[in-house]
Design a protein around this motif. Structure first.
Motif, PDB file in Angstrom:
ATOM      1  N   VAL A  48      -6.334 -10.898  -5.029  1.00 47.45           N
ATOM      2  CA  VAL A  48      -7.364  -9.965  -4.144  1.00 47.45           C
ATOM      3  C   VAL A  48      -8.046  -9.209  -5.470  1.00 47.45           C
ATOM      4  O   VAL A  48      -7.342  -8.481  -6.269  1.00 47.45           O
ATOM      5  N   PRO A  74      -7.360  -4.597  -5.179  1.00 48.81           N
ATOM      6  CA  PRO A  74      -6.546  -4.470  -4.075  1.00 48.81           C
ATOM      7  C   PRO A  74      -6.038  -3.020  -3.810  1.00 48.81           C
ATOM      8  O   PRO A  74      -5.851  -2.410  -4.670  1.00 48.81           O
ATOM      9  N   LYS A 106       0.973  -6.454  -5.038  1.00 46.14           N
ATOM     10  CA  LYS A 106      -0.180  -7.015  -4.943  1.00 46.14           C
ATOM     11  C   LYS A 106      -0.456  -8.478  -3.891  1.00 46.14           C
ATOM     12  O   LYS A 106       0.523  -8.872  -3.444  1.00 46.14           O
ATOM     13  N   TYR A 109      -5.334 -14.029  -1.541  1.00 39.10           N
ATOM     14  CA  TYR A 109      -5.769 -14.564  -0.418  1.00 39.10           C
ATOM     15  C   TYR A 109      -5.970 -16.027  -0.453  1.00 39.10           C
ATOM     16  O   TYR A 109      -5.754 -16.698  -1.547  1.00 39.10           O
TER      17      TYR A 109
END
Length: 104
Positions: free
Chosen positions: A32, A35, A42, A45
């Motif tokens: 991401v 983020p 972390k 996606y």
């Protein structure tokens, strides 16, 4: 899971002794961007790499939420956007027909 891994996403519904249906797609884990920092670290996606229309002929949109219809329409728009330039003739007509937006 780690960034860059390829995996399958296979949501399904199975009725024991009756029938089952599953939609299967390949996805790549991606980080991401920007983020929000949380205690969980972390986040990744799923980027869908399988670009094939989902057959909507058996879908009863009265059973779907607005967000489910929106998701399917966005997916089909992306499939059409990326594949239409690569097709012609009957294949192109089929792609356009199978990626038409659903309406309630």
């Amino acid at each position: 899971m780690k960034s860059g891994m390829l995996t399958s996403n296979e949501p399904g519904l199975y009725r024991p002794g009756k029938w089952g249906i599953r939609i299967e797609s390949l996805v790549i884990n991606r980080p991401v961007e920007n983020p929000e920092e949380t205690e969980f670290g972390k986040f990744l996606y799923f980027e869908t790499v399988t670009l094939c229309p989902i057959d909507t002929r058996l879908i009863d949109t009265k059973l779907m939420t607005g967000s489910e219809i929106e998701w399917l329409n966005q997916y089909h728009a992306e499939v059409r956007r990326r594949l239409e330039p690569l097709t012609e003739g009957a294949a192109k007509a089929w792609l356009i027909e199978r990626t038409e937006p659903l309406v309630r």
